[in-house]
Write a protein that holds these residues in place. Structure first.
Motif, PDB file in Angstrom:
ATOM      1  N   GLN A   1       0.895  -1.211   0.166  1.00  0.00           N
ATOM      2  CA  GLN A   1      -0.013  -0.048  -0.020  1.00  0.00           C
ATOM      3  C   GLN A   1       0.977   1.281  -0.027  1.00  0.00           C
ATOM      4  OE1 GLN A   1      -3.361   0.022  -0.518  1.00  0.00           O
ATOM      5  NE2 GLN A   1      -2.809   2.240  -0.847  1.00  0.00           N
ATOM      6  N   VAL A   2       1.905   1.287   0.657  1.00  0.00           N
ATOM      7  CA  VAL A   2       2.972   2.510   0.855  1.00  0.00           C
ATOM      8  C   VAL A   2       3.553   2.637  -0.841  1.00  0.00           C
ATOM      9  CG1 VAL A   2       4.964   3.262   1.489  1.00  0.00           C
ATOM     10  CG2 VAL A   2       3.543   2.131   3.264  1.00  0.00           C
ATOM     11  N   ILE A   3       3.786   1.552  -1.424  1.00  0.00           N
ATOM     12  CA  ILE A   3       4.242   1.719  -2.898  1.00  0.00           C
ATOM     13  C   ILE A   3       2.979   2.220  -3.728  1.00  0.00           C
ATOM     14  CG2 ILE A   3       5.049   0.570  -4.777  1.00  0.00           C
ATOM     15  CD1 ILE A   3       6.363  -1.474  -2.925  1.00  0.00           C
ATOM     16  N   ARG A   4       1.863   1.927  -3.361  1.00  0.00           N
ATOM     17  CA  ARG A   4       0.552   2.582  -4.261  1.00  0.00           C
ATOM     18  C   ARG A   4       0.541   3.850  -3.875  1.00  0.00           C
ATOM     19  NH1 ARG A   4      -2.889  -2.942  -3.320  1.00  0.00           N
ATOM     20  NH2 ARG A   4      -2.157  -4.021  -5.063  1.00  0.00           N
ATOM     21  N   ASP A   5       0.733   4.196  -2.733  1.00  0.00           N
ATOM     22  CA  ASP A   5       0.672   5.674  -2.302  1.00  0.00           C
ATOM     23  C   ASP A   5       1.830   6.550  -2.784  1.00  0.00           C
ATOM     24  OD1 ASP A   5      -1.563   4.958  -1.218  1.00  0.00           O
ATOM     25  OD2 ASP A   5      -0.843   4.803   0.985  1.00  0.00           O
ATOM     26  N   ALA A   6       2.709   6.063  -3.583  1.00  0.00           N
ATOM     27  CA  ALA A   6       3.796   6.785  -4.017  1.00  0.00           C
ATOM     28  C   ALA A   6       4.678   7.410  -3.079  1.00  0.00           C
ATOM     29  CB  ALA A   6       3.365   7.629  -5.180  1.00  0.00           C
TER      30      ALA A   6
ATOM     31  N   GLU B   1      17.128  -8.932   8.481  1.00  0.00           N
ATOM     32  CA  GLU B   1      18.559  -9.410   8.790  1.00  0.00           C
ATOM     33  C   GLU B   1      19.203  -9.973   7.502  1.00  0.00           C
ATOM     34  OE1 GLU B   1      16.325  -9.899  12.831  1.00  0.00           O
ATOM     35  OE2 GLU B   1      15.863  -9.981  10.762  1.00  0.00           O
ATOM     36  N   SER B   2      18.298 -10.654   6.763  1.00  0.00           N
ATOM     37  CA  SER B   2      19.115 -11.369   5.564  1.00  0.00           C
ATOM     38  C   SER B   2      19.211 -10.722   4.221  1.00  0.00           C
ATOM     39  CB  SER B   2      18.395 -13.022   5.425  1.00  0.00           C
ATOM     40  OG  SER B   2      17.309 -12.638   5.136  1.00  0.00           O
ATOM     41  N   ILE B   3      17.886  -9.984   3.975  1.00  0.00           N
ATOM     42  CA  ILE B   3      17.801  -9.272   2.669  1.00  0.00           C
ATOM     43  C   ILE B   3      17.135  -7.846   2.790  1.00  0.00           C
ATOM     44  CG2 ILE B   3      17.626 -11.463   1.329  1.00  0.00           C
ATOM     45  CD1 ILE B   3      14.736 -11.224   1.298  1.00  0.00           C
ATOM     46  N   ALA B   4      17.534  -7.147   1.742  1.00  0.00           N
ATOM     47  CA  ALA B   4      16.855  -5.896   1.488  1.00  0.00           C
ATOM     48  C   ALA B   4      15.901  -5.813   0.391  1.00  0.00           C
ATOM     49  CB  ALA B   4      17.862  -4.768   1.406  1.00  0.00           C
ATOM     50  N   LEU B   5      14.540  -5.794   0.466  1.00  0.00           N
ATOM     51  CA  LEU B   5      13.626  -6.056  -0.300  1.00  0.00           C
ATOM     52  C   LEU B   5      13.563  -5.021  -1.446  1.00  0.00           C
ATOM     53  CD1 LEU B   5      12.820  -7.972   1.984  1.00  0.00           C
ATOM     54  CD2 LEU B   5      10.443  -7.803   1.155  1.00  0.00           C
ATOM     55  N   ARG B   6      13.294  -5.223  -2.613  1.00  0.00           N
ATOM     56  CA  ARG B   6      13.147  -4.363  -3.659  1.00  0.00           C
ATOM     57  C   ARG B   6      11.792  -3.857  -3.677  1.00  0.00           C
ATOM     58  NH1 ARG B   6      14.083  -7.820  -8.568  1.00  0.00           N
ATOM     59  NH2 ARG B   6      12.961  -9.292  -7.368  1.00  0.00           N
ATOM     60  N   THR B   7      11.638  -2.417  -4.140  1.00  0.00           N
ATOM     61  CA  THR B   7      10.469  -1.476  -3.776  1.00  0.00           C
ATOM     62  C   THR B   7       9.875  -0.995  -4.917  1.00  0.00           C
ATOM     63  OG1 THR B   7      11.594   0.075  -2.883  1.00  0.00           O
ATOM     64  CG2 THR B   7      10.748  -1.617  -1.393  1.00  0.00           C
ATOM     65  N   ALA B   8      10.425  -1.374  -6.060  1.00  0.00           N
ATOM     66  CA  ALA B   8      10.095  -0.510  -7.265  1.00  0.00           C
ATOM     67  C   ALA B   8       8.651  -0.802  -7.606  1.00  0.00           C
ATOM     68  CB  ALA B   8      10.873  -1.292  -8.559  1.00  0.00           C
ATOM     69  N   THR B   9       7.825  -1.788  -7.606  1.00  0.00           N
ATOM     70  CA  THR B   9       6.489  -2.167  -7.752  1.00  0.00           C
ATOM     71  C   THR B   9       6.088  -3.231  -6.745  1.00  0.00           C
ATOM     72  OG1 THR B   9       7.068  -4.042  -9.354  1.00  0.00           O
ATOM     73  CG2 THR B   9       6.882  -2.004 -10.174  1.00  0.00           C
ATOM     74  N   PRO B  10       4.579  -3.024  -6.484  1.00  0.00           N
ATOM     75  CA  PRO B  10       4.003  -3.903  -5.511  1.00  0.00           C
ATOM     76  C   PRO B  10       4.486  -5.484  -5.896  1.00  0.00           C
ATOM     77  CG  PRO B  10       2.745  -2.499  -6.022  1.00  0.00           C
ATOM     78  CD  PRO B  10       3.652  -2.314  -6.911  1.00  0.00           C
TER      79      PRO B  10
ATOM     80  N   LEU C   1       6.515  -8.355  -3.378  1.00  0.00           N
ATOM     81  CA  LEU C   1       5.826  -9.460  -3.273  1.00  0.00           C
ATOM     82  C   LEU C   1       6.877 -10.553  -3.564  1.00  0.00           C
ATOM     83  CD1 LEU C   1       2.135  -8.855  -4.114  1.00  0.00           C
ATOM     84  CD2 LEU C   1       3.321  -9.209  -1.901  1.00  0.00           C
ATOM     85  N   ASP C   2       7.373 -10.597  -4.878  1.00  0.00           N
ATOM     86  CA  ASP C   2       8.430 -11.412  -4.996  1.00  0.00           C
ATOM     87  C   ASP C   2       9.562 -11.758  -3.942  1.00  0.00           C
ATOM     88  OD1 ASP C   2       7.061 -11.973  -7.451  1.00  0.00           O
ATOM     89  OD2 ASP C   2       8.271 -11.084  -8.580  1.00  0.00           O
ATOM     90  N   ASP C   3      10.141 -10.549  -3.391  1.00  0.00           N
ATOM     91  CA  ASP C   3      10.992 -10.698  -2.654  1.00  0.00           C
ATOM     92  C   ASP C   3      10.644 -11.109  -1.217  1.00  0.00           C
ATOM     93  OD1 ASP C   3      12.928  -9.952  -4.526  1.00  0.00           O
ATOM     94  OD2 ASP C   3      13.340  -7.795  -3.654  1.00  0.00           O
ATOM     95  N   SER C   4       9.492 -10.840  -0.863  1.00  0.00           N
ATOM     96  CA  SER C   4       8.652 -11.228   0.451  1.00  0.00           C
ATOM     97  C   SER C   4       8.618 -12.525   0.423  1.00  0.00           C
ATOM     98  CB  SER C   4       7.525 -10.450   0.814  1.00  0.00           C
ATOM     99  OG  SER C   4       6.460 -10.917  -0.227  1.00  0.00           O
ATOM    100  N   SER C   5       8.367 -13.498  -0.747  1.00  0.00           N
ATOM    101  CA  SER C   5       8.551 -14.792  -0.705  1.00  0.00           C
ATOM    102  C   SER C   5       9.685 -15.472  -0.633  1.00  0.00           C
ATOM    103  CB  SER C   5       7.926 -15.189  -2.259  1.00  0.00           C
ATOM    104  OG  SER C   5       6.649 -14.552  -2.595  1.00  0.00           O
ATOM    105  N   ARG C   6      10.769 -14.570  -0.432  1.00  0.00           N
ATOM    106  CA  ARG C   6      12.084 -15.370  -0.209  1.00  0.00           C
ATOM    107  C   ARG C   6      12.495 -14.980   1.306  1.00  0.00           C
ATOM    108  NH1 ARG C   6      14.846 -16.096  -4.940  1.00  0.00           N
ATOM    109  NH2 ARG C   6      14.087 -14.801  -6.638  1.00  0.00           N
ATOM    110  N   ILE C   7      11.593 -14.376   2.208  1.00  0.00           N
ATOM    111  CA  ILE C   7      12.048 -14.121   3.614  1.00  0.00           C
ATOM    112  C   ILE C   7      11.994 -15.418   4.360  1.00  0.00           C
ATOM    113  CG2 ILE C   7      11.503 -12.950   5.616  1.00  0.00           C
ATOM    114  CD1 ILE C   7      10.023 -10.712   3.879  1.00  0.00           C
TER     115      ILE C   7
END
Length: 432
Positions: A308-313, A321-330, A334-340
């Motif tokens: 929602q934050v991404i949609r709100d621009a 602790e292990s990864i920094a998720l990409r935030t270019a698009t929702p 979500l793809d990166d959140s599948s790797r957590i």
């Protein structure tokens, strides 16, 4: 200096001589060992095309044959000789099963390529005979996640196709890898196996379940043009006051009308404005969660707010602790959140983790921390001390099945979430 005739050798000289000889022998041994290792590697690489087709079962059969023949010739036991030659014959017979060459085109398709946990996903394996002659029957092995699917491919005429459909388990959030597809030729006992890889792995993203939030509700950051801070600067939009000119000030900031009236150069000062920067952090340390389901709820909460934050621009950074998720698009988030995945302890405290994760990020206007029920509230509060007074700190404490509440602890808003369905209501009630 040469010892004179009749001079006696002292014990220290003897020890020095022995040490020199020992060092020389050790150096020679290392040199010989290095050369032998190099020769062994060369021999192994030369024999790899042959030894590579021998399976673990095949090596056990060869070892059993060698032991049986040694016992037979040593003790004269004809039974062990019969056993040894029978095992060797089995190996020789299996050689015929690995000969032959296949000309396949193999494709893997996953439909759809992205699903939400619990939705159905299917895969399609298509094998085409690209050769000019009919192919022999073969077997295709396809790893799918932690499992292994086996398909029997019949004899195919030139340009003929064989299709296999399979279901992909998607009951939990994950990145499921299908492939590579490998054809296997060998005997029925599995003594020899010749494997040929035909495809690259294909990824299926199983996204976490998310809650739909209202526009601007997730931002807890409500400014679109930038919020005014208490920092005074010489270049910005929001006018603050006039002050006397000082050497080095830009002439474009001089207020000429006031300067003419007072007889002294006066320059403008501004209140600094900045675009909203939201930092979303999740503590993924396994010991901070009461169960795997609680951890999954935390990931769903993180993804719901982030999307929602991404949609709100609003500018967003999401870290664990292990990864920094990409935030270019929702979808990318979500793809990166599948790797957590849960991790073991990597930082002494949560404060150390957040400090390390945000030290290269712009100063945030809002920090949202997500953690499990075993994470003390004091740990959440310690995050607040890392940032200035203009930064709002909000803690989402996940406790599966608990009553969802909002409390204020010092300068930190603590939101307890027991069910994902409660998240939209809680976010609307949060007042930073």
């Amino acid at each position: 200096m040469t010892a004179e005739p009749g001079a006696q050798t002292t014990p220290s000289q003897t020890r020095i001589a022995f040490r020199a000889v020992g060092r020389s022998l050790a150096a020679s041994a290392r040199s010989i060992a290095g050369r032998l290792a190099h020769v062994a590697r060369a021999v192994a690489e030369f024999c790899a095309p042959v030894t590579g087709v021998v399976s673990t079962v095949g090596w056990l059969v060869l070892a059993a044959a060698a032991v049986s023949l040694v016992i037979a010739f040593t003790f004269g036991w004809i039974e062990f000789a019969f056993l040894g030659f029978t095992l060797l014959a089995a190996v020789l017979v299996s050689v015929a099963f690995v000969f032959g060459r296949m000309h396949f085109r193999v494709g893997i398709q996953l439909q759809p390529a992205r699903v939400v946990a619990g939705e159905r996903a299917f895969g399609r394996l298509l094998v085409t005979n690209a050769g000019a002659t009919p192919s022999a029957p073969s077997r295709i092995e396809l790893p799918v996640g932690a499992g292994l699917a086996e398909f029997v491919v019949p004899s195919l005429a030139p340009d003929a196709e064989h299709e296999e459909l399979f279901a992909v388990p998607t009951n939990r959030r994950a990145v499921i890898i299908a492939g590579p597809a490998v054809s296997v030729r060998g005997d029925q006992l599995g003594i020899l196996r010749r494997m040929v890889r035909w495809t690259d792995p294909v990824e299926l993203f199983v996204h976490p379940v998310t809650a739909r939030l209202r526009p601007s509700a997730a931002g807890l950051v409500r400014d679109l043009e930038g919020e005014i801070t208490k920092v005074i600067t010489n270049n910005d939009i929001s006018f603050h006051a006039l002050r006397a000119y000082e050497p080095g000030d830009a002439l474009r900031n001089v207020h000429w009308r006031t300067s003419a009236r007072t007889g002294q150069l006066m320059v403008r000062q501004y209140e600094e404005t900045r675009r909203s920067q939201l930092v979303l952090v999740q503590v993924t340390e396994r010991a901070r969660y009461a169960s795997d389901d609680e951890f999954e709820l935390a990931v769903s909460l993180l993804a719901s707010i982030g999307v929602q934050v991404i949609r709100d621009a609003t500018r967003l950074a999401v870290v664990t602790e292990s990864i920094a998720l990409r935030t270019a698009t929702p979808t990318v988030l979500l793809d990166d959140s599948s790797r957590i995945e849960p991790v073991e302890r990597r930082f002494p405290t949560v404060r150390d983790f957040v400090r390390d994760a945000t030290k290269r990020l712009p100063a945030p206007s809002v920090v949202i921390a997500v953690g499990g029920s075993l994470l003390p509230v004091a740990e959440f509060r310690s995050i607040e001390t890392l940032f200035g007074a203009d930064t709002v700190t909000i803690a989402f404490r996940v406790e599966l099945g608990a009553s969802s509440t909002i409390t204020k602890v010092a300068g930190t808003t603590v939101v307890t979430v027991g069910d994902l369905a409660d998240l939209p209501r809680l976010v609307r009630r949060v007042r930073p």
